[in-house]
Write a protein that holds these residues in place. Structure first.
Motif, short mmCIF file in Angstrom:
data_model
loop_
_atom_site.label_atom_id
_atom_site.label_comp_id
_atom_site.label_asym_id
_atom_site.label_seq_id
_atom_site.Cartn_x
_atom_site.Cartn_y
_atom_site.Cartn_z
N TYR A 88 0.82 -1.22 0.00
CA TYR A 88 0.00 0.00 0.00
C TYR A 88 0.86 1.27 0.00
O TYR A 88 0.34 2.36 -0.23
N LEU A 89 2.14 1.11 0.26
CA LEU A 89 3.06 2.25 0.33
C LEU A 89 4.17 2.11 -0.70
O LEU A 89 5.26 2.66 -0.54
N VAL A 149 -5.43 9.30 -4.70
CA VAL A 149 -4.77 8.14 -4.09
C VAL A 149 -5.53 6.88 -4.49
O VAL A 149 -6.73 6.79 -4.25
N THR A 175 -6.24 2.68 -4.56
CA THR A 175 -6.15 1.47 -3.75
C THR A 175 -6.63 0.28 -4.61
O THR A 175 -7.10 0.48 -5.73
N ARG A 235 -2.09 -0.45 4.92
CA ARG A 235 -3.42 -0.07 4.45
C ARG A 235 -4.01 1.03 5.34
O ARG A 235 -4.66 1.96 4.85
N SER A 270 -2.32 4.20 4.34
CA SER A 270 -2.82 4.60 3.03
C SER A 270 -4.21 5.23 3.15
O SER A 270 -4.51 6.21 2.45
N ARG A 284 -3.74 8.74 4.37
CA ARG A 284 -3.25 9.57 3.27
C ARG A 284 -4.38 9.90 2.30
O ARG A 284 -4.55 11.05 1.87
N GLN A 285 -5.19 8.90 1.96
CA GLN A 285 -6.28 9.13 1.02
C GLN A 285 -7.30 10.11 1.60
O GLN A 285 -7.77 11.01 0.88
#
Length: 399
Positions: free
Chosen positions: A35-36, A128, A130, A218, A221, A224-225
């Protein structure tokens, strides 16, 4: 004696509310380097595979790297597909209690027979990405309002808007009342669905588990999203002529809102409905995340290690960035909170003082979950509503 009895009663009530849902799932620890991948996750995973680093050391180092250069993590490209869609509101419950499922069926019935009105929703693709396409389509219910008038002149105030971020596992109707209230003040609102929540929730889930879970990458993430989605909403609001913008976040939404404000000086008003320090400490000590702590304990992790594993998504990591921009800030916390433990909320205020951040502090005589119960929800609403009304009125008058 009375205070002790009240505290005992409140803790019992809070515990009952945090344990009534039986669909919390303990999942095994996953590092989530994938995820990163674009922020060193792929390189870290390779070092783990080669035996150069343990997964713990690699993820800890990755967090430290992001926290030292947060704009590389939280900056983004403005979406190009903003649009307003007219849609029937849906509940998207996160519990399976009979009364909640019946409420969901009633909303569905009203939509089918035409008793429910379509409402406007801002939609766009999140910068972002996923593995879940539904999660990557941002959703924000739009509550437009006519600007108020300037006192004494009769002129319109600048166009003002709030972005509202509800709590973890909120259904799609949570916090809509705040938007309706702010509309009465002449303030437009975007009620933003957080990553993995309501219409963004993957079909495999009953709850919004992927927003905060034992998958480290996750969870980072998702933060961040959320931050990027807030900032993207500001882009759209500015394109629509909005000049003065604020955020209101509750619980997990407060964490997201704080980091967004720390990264984006365009946010002038901040209402943090519960605030805490280190993301990992909340996960470790909170009643609502006890199943995640259990996963970490079974993997042999300690509280100190979990704190470092979530360093990059912790508000305390970005106090200096938040302090760099003067803004109007409200912080609400609760005396008997078992989710955002009181001592951590007090540490936030101490950190604000240390960084010379001006703020207003309000205290609720209840807990985290009991805030949603009578009479505490009205007191919380008064604190948040009066602050937003007063602050935007001052901004609108140019004072």
């Amino acid at each position: 004696m009375l205070s002790q009895l009240y505290a005992k009663w409140m803790y019992a009530w809070e515990t009952a509310l945090t344990t009534r849902d039986q669909n919390r799932i303990e999942r095994p620890l996953e590092w989530g380097f994938d995820y990163l991948a674009d922020f060193g996750g792929e390189e870290a995973e390779q070092k783990v595979a080669s035996g150069e680093l343990t997964p713990l050391a690699a993820m800890t180092a990755l967090n430290a790297r992001i926290a030292a250069d947060p704009h590389s993590f939280f900056d983004y490209a403005t979406p190009t597909d903003f649009r307003i869609e007219q849609r029937y509101p849906e509940l998207f419950p996160t519990n399976v209690r009979p009364e909640t499922l019946e409420q969901e069926r009633e909303y569905q019935r009203q939509a089918e027979v035409g008793e429910l009105r379509r409402e406007p929703f801002l939609r766009f693709t999140s910068p972002v990405r996923t593995p879940y396409p539904e999660n990557d389509m941002v959703n924000a219910r739009w509550y437009p309002a006519e600007p108020g008038k300037k006192k004494g002149t009769g002129e319109r105030r600048p166009k003002q808007a709030m972005i509202v971020m509800p709590q973890w596992n909120a259904d799609a109707f949570s916090h809509n009342a705040f938007c309706t209230m702010f509309n009465r003040f002449g303030i437009s609102c975007l009620r933003l669905s957080k990553p993995y929540h309501d219409v963004r929730r993957p079909l495999e889930l009953e709850r919004s588990d992927y927003a905060v879970s034992s998958n480290i990458g996750r969870t980072m993430s998702a933060c961040r999203q959320a931050v990027v989605d807030i900032r993207s909403c500001i882009d759209w609001l500015q394109s629509e002529g909005y000049e003065q913008i604020g955020v209101l976040g509750t619980s997990l939404g407060s964490c997201y809102a704080f980091i967004a404000a720390a990264m984006d000086p365009r946010i002038q008003v901040c209402a943090f409905n519960y605030a805490s320090t280190w993301f990992g400490d909340v996960v470790w000590t909170g009643q609502s995340t006890r199943h995640i702590r259990s996963s970490f304990e079974h993997a042999g992790l300690t509280q100190d290690q979990v704190r470092q594993l979530f360093l990059a998504v912790s508000p305390m990591s970005y106090m200096a960035q938040f302090a760099a921009t003067p803004r109007h800030t409200l912080v609400v916390h609760a005396t008997y909170d078992l989710t955002f433990v009181r001592e951590f909320s007090l540490e936030v205020l101490k950190s604000f003082d240390a960084h010379q951040i001006e703020y207003t502090s309000k205290v609720l005589p209840c807990g985290h979950y009991t805030t949603g119960e009578t009479p505490y929800k009205y007191l919380d609403g008064w604190y948040l509503g009066s602050f937003v009304w007063r602050t935007f009125k001052q901004l609108g008058q140019g004072s």
